[in-house]
Design an enzyme around this catalytic site. Structure first.
Site, short mmCIF file in Angstrom:
data_model
loop_
_atom_site.label_atom_id
_atom_site.label_comp_id
_atom_site.label_asym_id
_atom_site.label_seq_id
_atom_site.Cartn_x
_atom_site.Cartn_y
_atom_site.Cartn_z
N LYS A 1 51.16 41.18 40.21
CA LYS A 1 50.93 41.76 38.65
C LYS A 1 50.37 43.34 38.85
CE LYS A 1 48.19 38.35 38.52
NZ LYS A 1 46.88 37.49 38.02
N ARG A 2 50.93 44.18 38.06
CA ARG A 2 50.81 45.58 38.21
C ARG A 2 49.79 46.12 36.83
NH1 ARG A 2 56.31 48.03 40.20
NH2 ARG A 2 55.87 47.76 42.38
N TYR B 1 27.51 30.98 32.97
CA TYR B 1 27.50 32.46 33.29
C TYR B 1 27.54 33.40 32.12
CZ TYR B 1 32.25 33.99 32.78
OH TYR B 1 33.66 34.05 32.29
N ASP C 1 44.89 34.67 34.04
CA ASP C 1 45.14 33.32 34.07
C ASP C 1 46.25 32.93 32.76
OD1 ASP C 1 42.84 32.92 35.51
OD2 ASP C 1 41.42 32.76 34.01
N ALA D 1 39.09 30.03 35.66
CA ALA D 1 40.56 30.34 35.79
C ALA D 1 41.45 29.13 35.41
CB ALA D 1 40.62 30.67 37.31
N ASN E 1 41.18 27.47 32.06
CA ASN E 1 41.97 28.55 31.21
C ASN E 1 43.50 28.39 31.19
OD1 ASN E 1 39.59 29.72 30.39
ND2 ASN E 1 39.82 31.49 31.81
N ALA F 1 54.83 43.55 35.82
CA ALA F 1 54.72 42.57 37.01
C ALA F 1 56.29 42.27 37.62
CB ALA F 1 54.52 41.14 36.51
N ARG G 1 37.82 38.07 43.58
CA ARG G 1 36.52 38.79 42.97
C ARG G 1 35.54 38.86 43.95
NH1 ARG G 1 39.77 38.79 39.69
NH2 ARG G 1 40.04 37.53 37.69
#
Length: 402
Positions: A221-222, A90, A322, A35, A38, A227, A169
């Site tokens: 944020k939507r 990952y 991000d 994150a 980025n 947003a 998360r």
């Protein structure tokens, strides 16, 4: 002075060569992910002076991460190499995180970045910046990482503007109460409505602001709808002159005023007290969610701005959050108003959504500024697809989808 310092773990990412379960994907493409890195890469690609602070292993994956992030123009001189711990990696599927079929497998336990702590990170690398950007992911890596974030979000004179992305998360994040505690200590907070509901049982932007009154700016944020930004006790953020030798607080130079203090201190979890009981705090736990209790006194009024997101033909649904933070921070560094900050956030997010990986090529500043200045009707007609960031400024055809 560095514009932004981003602190957090970056991992080598393996992207699937085709859709499907991880068990069925025959091959993967190597990339980078994380994150905070980025955000650093997107800001550097947009022309800002950015430093990434982290730890990686003294291994080939660590070599790749540092070189790949530096290639975006990010200063990686503060990244430490750990000879005893590996660089994290990952694997993930191609589907959206919200999809029930989405799979992600982390190999980051005991990683080099998890050894970050107040004792292993040089604070001089963090405080010589206008903005320090953090996320809730780091707090979940280890007790040392959590101690570091708690210290960095403690309100003290002279610290940089602290930007915090909740980045909840469920399978990875820190405890929801810890995320709330850290967010309360920041000056600028990013959180998705879906994250707030999953972490704190809150629904709607107003409810989120009610339990996060301390940050000068809260951006909710939507998703694809847009947003909303709540701002109080913060003035414009113009490009400041160099810090004088007197060591004046950057918060003073940047036109920021401290937010009102709360009785229990800004970095302590609020106690769970009965509504209306003796010494009731502004935040109480109600069943599975969070509620608010009456406050004594009145907080400064918010300026509230909502900006819809443009339509986007999504190639890969990762990295948008991000990128949005990077676009918003870039506009903040330039001293733009809230409406323009949100639009720049949406455009940077669209750049990430229209490429396969987490990192998109941002539009040129001139191109983004032209789109940001569109009237509401023209903004509403935008339909951005792959390749739109390379559209020549002045060309009103923004690679529309069929």
């Amino acid at each position: 002075m560095t514009d932004v310092v981003c602190l957090g773990e970056s991992l080598v990412t393996f992207l699937p060569s085709r859709p499907g379960r991880l068990a069925d994907v025959p091959s993967f493409t190597r990339a980078i992910g994380g994150a905070e890195s980025n955000v650093a890469c997107a800001l550097a690609a947009a022309g800002h002076r950015v430093r990434w602070v982290s730890r990686v292993g003294a291994d080939a994956f660590g070599d790749h991460l540092v070189a790949a992030i530096a290639a975006y123009g990010v200063d990686t001189g503060a990244v430490r190499r750990d000879p005893h711990r590996p660089t994290g990696v990952y694997f993930r599927t191609a589907t959206d995180r919200a999809d029930q079929e989405h799979e992600v497998v982390y190999y980051r336990a005991g990683s080099a970045a998890s050894a970050m702590s107040p004792q292993t990170v040089a604070y001089d690398d963090l405080h010589s910046a206008r903005v320090l950007h953090l996320s809730g992911i780091t707090a979940a890596l280890s007790a040392g990482c959590l101690a570091l974030l708690r210290d960095l979000t403690r309100r003290r004179p002279g610290r940089p503007l602290v930007s915090f992305d909740v980045n909840h998360r469920p399978a990875l994040s820190a405890d929801p109460e810890v995320l709330l505690e850290l967010a309360r200590g920041a000056d600028l907070v990013f959180v998705g409505e879906d994250e707030a509901e999953a972490a704190w049982g809150l629904r709607g932007a107003a409810a989120i602001r009610e339990v996060l009154p301390e940050p000068c700016v809260l951006v909710v944020k939507r998703g694809g709808s847009g947003a909303v930004a709540f701002s109080r006790c913060a003035g414009p953020f113009p490009t400041p002159p160099p810090l004088p030798e007197t060591g004046a607080s950057p918060r003073t130079l940047y036109g920021l005023r401290p937010c009102p203090q709360t009785p229990d201190g800004l970095n302590q979890p609020r106690r769970r007290l009965r509504r209306g009981g003796p010494g009731a705090e502004p935040l109480v736990r109600e069943g599975a969610g969070w509620g608010t209790a009456p406050r004594s006194g009145s907080a400064p009024a918010d300026a509230v701005v909502f900006v819809p997101a443009p339509r986007v033909r999504v190639v890969a649904p990762t990295g948008a959050g991000d990128a949005f933070a990077a676009g918003f921070l870039s506009a903040t560094l330039r001293g733009l108003d809230m409406r323009r900050r949100l639009r720049h956030g949406h455009l940077m997010a669209a750049a990430a959504l229209t490429v396969p990986g987490d990192l998109g090529t941002p539009p040129s500043t001139a191109h983004a500024d032209r789109l940001v200045e569109l009237d509401d009707a023209a903004w509403g007609r935008l339909h951005l697809g792959p390749g739109w960031t390379g559209t020549t400024p002045g060309n009103d055809q923004e690679v529309p989808t069929p």
